[in-house]
Design a protein around this motif. Structure first.
Motif, short mmCIF file in Angstrom:
data_model
loop_
_atom_site.label_atom_id
_atom_site.label_comp_id
_atom_site.label_asym_id
_atom_site.label_seq_id
_atom_site.Cartn_x
_atom_site.Cartn_y
_atom_site.Cartn_z
N ASP A 114 7.43 7.54 8.65
CA ASP A 114 8.80 7.84 8.18
C ASP A 114 9.02 7.27 6.78
N GLN A 115 8.50 6.07 6.56
CA GLN A 115 8.63 5.44 5.24
C GLN A 115 7.96 6.30 4.18
N LEU A 116 6.74 6.73 4.48
CA LEU A 116 6.00 7.54 3.51
C LEU A 116 6.71 8.88 3.29
N LYS A 139 0.81 -1.22 0.00
CA LYS A 139 0.00 0.00 0.00
C LYS A 139 0.84 1.27 0.00
N THR A 140 1.81 1.33 0.91
CA THR A 140 2.58 2.56 1.06
C THR A 140 3.35 2.88 -0.21
N THR A 141 4.00 1.88 -0.78
CA THR A 141 4.73 2.13 -2.03
C THR A 141 3.74 2.44 -3.16
N VAL A 172 -4.54 8.73 0.52
CA VAL A 172 -4.50 8.32 1.93
C VAL A 172 -3.93 6.90 2.05
N ASP A 173 -2.77 6.79 2.69
CA ASP A 173 -2.17 5.48 2.97
C ASP A 173 -2.71 5.00 4.31
N THR A 174 -3.21 3.78 4.36
CA THR A 174 -3.73 3.27 5.64
C THR A 174 -2.91 2.06 6.11
N ALA A 193 -1.87 7.84 7.25
CA ALA A 193 -2.89 7.43 8.21
C ALA A 193 -2.63 6.03 8.80
N ASP A 194 -1.40 5.53 8.67
CA ASP A 194 -1.03 4.29 9.37
C ASP A 194 -0.25 4.67 10.62
N VAL A 195 -0.87 4.51 11.78
CA VAL A 195 -0.20 4.90 13.02
C VAL A 195 0.27 3.68 13.81
MG LIG Z 1 2.33 0.69 4.71
#
Ligand SMILES: [Mg+2]
Ligand SMILES: Nc1nc2c(ncn2[C@@H]2O[C@H](COP(=O)(O)OP(=O)(O)OP(=O)(O)O)[C@@H](O)[C@H]2O)c(=O)[nH]1
Ligand SMILES: Nc1nc2c(ncn2[C@@H]2O[C@H](COP(=O)(O)OP(=O)(O)OP(=O)(O)O)[C@@H](O)[C@H]2O)c(=O)[nH]1
Ligand SMILES: [Mg+2]
Lengths: 306, 305
Positions: free
Chosen positions: B145-147, B113-115, B187-189, B136-138
């Motif tokens: 940090d990755q995003l 998802k993030t990539t 929005v990354d979840t 939005a991934d906590v």
């Molecule tokens: Mg991710």
């Protein structure tokens, strides 16, 4: 919670379908065997193994005159258990040991390193972590957090650094503090990427060479493949390519807390004769269980709660 | 590792050569080959069952039975049917007129998802849009940090908010987009299991809060039979609009894609072919069908050269 219970939660659905298969009155019909084969395919064992297992169970049933659902279920669980190879050594508890975690992208390597580090500390082992994933964005930060949770030092360089050098550094540090256990996280890579597989082989070689010259005597180096339980038939290609390039010592299967049955583990274990060392059942630090072939097989088939 | 379906069928029919016309039994054995090929490609076994039943009918016509090259005929029929099932035309990203547009990504842990969020941002930026990414991934350690790191590589801003409440972060990212004149929010979840009720509810709550124009589910190409359980729950709860298949740069056949389409009816929009921001490609059903059958992605390779 034991492995059986942990697995049973996620495997509930699979048991429901198996319950349907195993529910029959009177004679075992041809349909029963077909349904059984389908169910095994659905568990990701692969069509080939599913057919073989079904034939074997058929033969056992005829020979031992098994007729009831319970008898067949137990026989299947016992047969499944035989497909797994016992592990001759446990690279995580038999220390001193240095373990490299390898596998495809997103399988759960970094998380597994974190969980094992905490477990090792709790067992009183002096542990050090190395961050040889210098490729992925924030891989080092992620591992740092896991290191903090375990209270274990993380040896690292900056992103983009040579991963083999990090391994060298972490063994220097392990030597300095006389560590029992060294855990090295590597970057995820597809087994089809020749360059990245070569890079990894170099990482493993450098680690082996350095581990030979520890002050306390040579330290054993192990390579463990991390594989996601949701993986389908490609898992076999993954495992065999990593095994060919690096010589694997075992497999850890993650994400068994979902609904995936992890049948690919059976295929990998039996075809490559690799032991399953542990399974991941969640994202938290305690969500790691030692693998027990009997528990796993029984959970898959759903014996034990009739 | 595996023989392609055409090789397999050729073998089967070669054994039968000299018999003249194919018989009903020959078709049955061809269907067994097709079944095995699809199962090895991780097509869901229920989908396989229906597919084989349907294909069998088309193969039992005299056109095939009397043909001099029956294997090719059968493969052609299977390919047609597969392409049809995968969705006959390519289906692109649909953006609305509202500003900012909102795209939300969902999926299992580690699916990509993030990539994918970053890849979409990169693609939109190239099309002249000005995207912003929302972290939005906590839960996952260092997810934001990755995003942030990936966002700065492609020079797209990342909104992190308070880093604690996913719904607030998503909401805040829309305000931020308006304030900074960004026209698409991605929005990354967090990764979530479809059986994790609390986390699934969170996805529903994020959706309610930001009313995305598109919800895309990211699915790993290597996923096995369990895919149908996963996507049907995600479809039920989030009613996503389309799918991104990730990690297709390996040798996974990606039969799961077929199962997703067959089970949820949702279109596959993109395929992801690597870790770099520029590795997102439009999905072509015919290429995917060939891949599932082990016939290689010939067109894709030609286009790349
Ligand atoms: Mg991710
Ligand atoms: N549900 C569940 N999630 C897991 C498990 N193990 C790992 N995860 C999640 O899977 C995702 C990927 O895990 P990582 O440890 O980052 O995987 P990795 O193999 O290091 O990934 P790369 O370094 O990108 O190749 C994260 O969101 C983890 O929290 C598990 O046993 N169960
Ligand atoms: N080879 C390859 N790797 C990919 C692809 N897409 C994603 N990855 C890698 O897969 C791993 C996981 O990707 P992420 O984007 O972090 O996955 P995620 O779904 O956000 O993971 P969580 O947030 O932990 O649930 C990373 O190592 C990515 O670089 C792809 O198409 N090909
Ligand atoms: Mg990692």
């Amino acid at each position: 919670m034991g492995l059986f219970d942990a697995l049973s939660r996620g495997l509930e659905r699979s048991r429901e379908t198996l319950n349907e298969v195993f529910y029959f009155g009177g004679e075992v019909s041809e349909e029963f065997w077909e349904d059984l084969e389908d169910t095994l395919v659905m568990d990701d064992m692969g069509a080939e193994i599913a057919m073989k297992l079904t034939d074997e169970l058929r033969e056992i049933a005829a020979r031992k005159n098994l007729k009831t659902s319970r008898q067949l279920r137990c026989a299947l669980a016992a047969r499944l258990e035989d497909y797994f190879v016992p592990s001759s050594c446990d690279p995580i508890s038999q220390t001193p040991s240095c373990v490299l975690f390898v596998g495809i992208n997103g399988a759960g390597k970094t998380t597994t390193v974190g969980k094992i580090a905490s477990k090792a500390v709790a067992a009183g082992k002096r542990t050090v972590i190395g961050s040889a994933d210098t490729f992925r964005a924030a891989a080092i930060e992620q591992l740092d957090i896991w290191g903090e949770r375990a209270g274990v030092p993380v040896v690292k360089r900056t992103r983009g650094a040579d991963p083999a050098s990090v391994c060298y550094d972490v063994l220097d540090e392990a030597d300095r503090i006389a560590a029992d256990l060294v855990l090295i996280d590597t970057a995820g890579r597809l087994h089809t990427s020749a360059d990245l597989m070569r890079e990894l082989a170099k990482v493993v070689n450098v680690t082996r060479k350095r581990a030979e010259r520890m002050r306390a005597g040579p330290m054993a180096v192990h390579v463990v493949l991390v594989i996601d339980a949701t993986t389908g038939q490609n898992g076999l290609a993954q495992a065999s390519r990593f095994n060919d390039s690096l010589g694997l010592d075992g497999v850890i299967m993650t994400k068994l807390d979902g609904t995936a049955k992890g049948g690919i583990a059976l295929a990998v274990a039996s075809k490559l004769e690799l032991p399953i060392l542990a399974v991941g059942v969640g994202e938290q630090v305690d969500d790691l269980q030692t693998f027990d072939a009997g528990d796993f097989s029984r959970a898959l088939v759903g014996t034990g709660e009739e | 590792m595996f023989n392609s379906l055409s090789e397999r069928l050729n073998d089967t029919f070669d054994r039968l050569r000299g018999k003249g016309r194919l018989t009903e039994a020959d078709i049955v054995s061809a269907m067994r080959d097709i079944r095995m090929a699809l199962l090895e490609a991780d097509v869901n076994f229920k989908v396989v069952r229906d597919f084989v039943a349907k294909t069998k009918e088309r193969c039992s016509t005299s056109e095939v039975m009397d043909s001099l090259t029956p294997a090719q005929n059968v493969v052609k029929i299977v390919l047609d049917e597969l392409t049809e099932l995968l969705g006959s035309t390519e289906s692109k990203l649909v953006l609305g007129n509202r500003i900012p547009n909102v795209i939300m990504l969902v999926g299992l842990q580690g699916s990509g998802k993030t990539t994918a969020a970053v890849k979409l941002a990169y693609l939109l930026k190239k099309q002249g849009r000005s995207p912003i990414l929302a972290a939005a991934d906590v839960y996952r350690p260092a997810a934001a940090d990755q995003l942030s790191a990936l966002g700065s590589e492609i020079e797209v801003p990342v909104f992190r908010g308070d880093g604690a409440d996913p719904i607030e972060i998503a909401r805040g990212s829309i305000r931020e987009a308006v304030d900074t004149m960004r026209d698409v929010v991605i929005v990354d979840t967090a990764g979530r299991l479809q059986i994790d009720e609390q986390m699934m509810q969170e996805a529903v709550d994020i959706k309610r809060a930001v009313k995305p124009d598109q919800i895309l589910m990211v699915v790993d190409a290597m996923t096995g039979q369990d895919i149908v359980n996963v996507v049907s729950t995600f479809a039920e709860r989030t009613d996503f609009d389309g799918v991104i298949i990730s990690k297709l740069d390996g040798d996974a056949r990606g039969g799961g894609a077929l199962s997703i389409r067959a089970v949820t009816g949702k279109p596959i929009k993109f395929v992801s072919m690597g870790e770099k921001p520029d590795s997102l490609e439009v999905f072509y059903p015919d290429r995917m069908a060939k891949r599932i059958l082990g016939m290689g992605d010939v067109v894709g390779i030609i286009e790349k050269a």
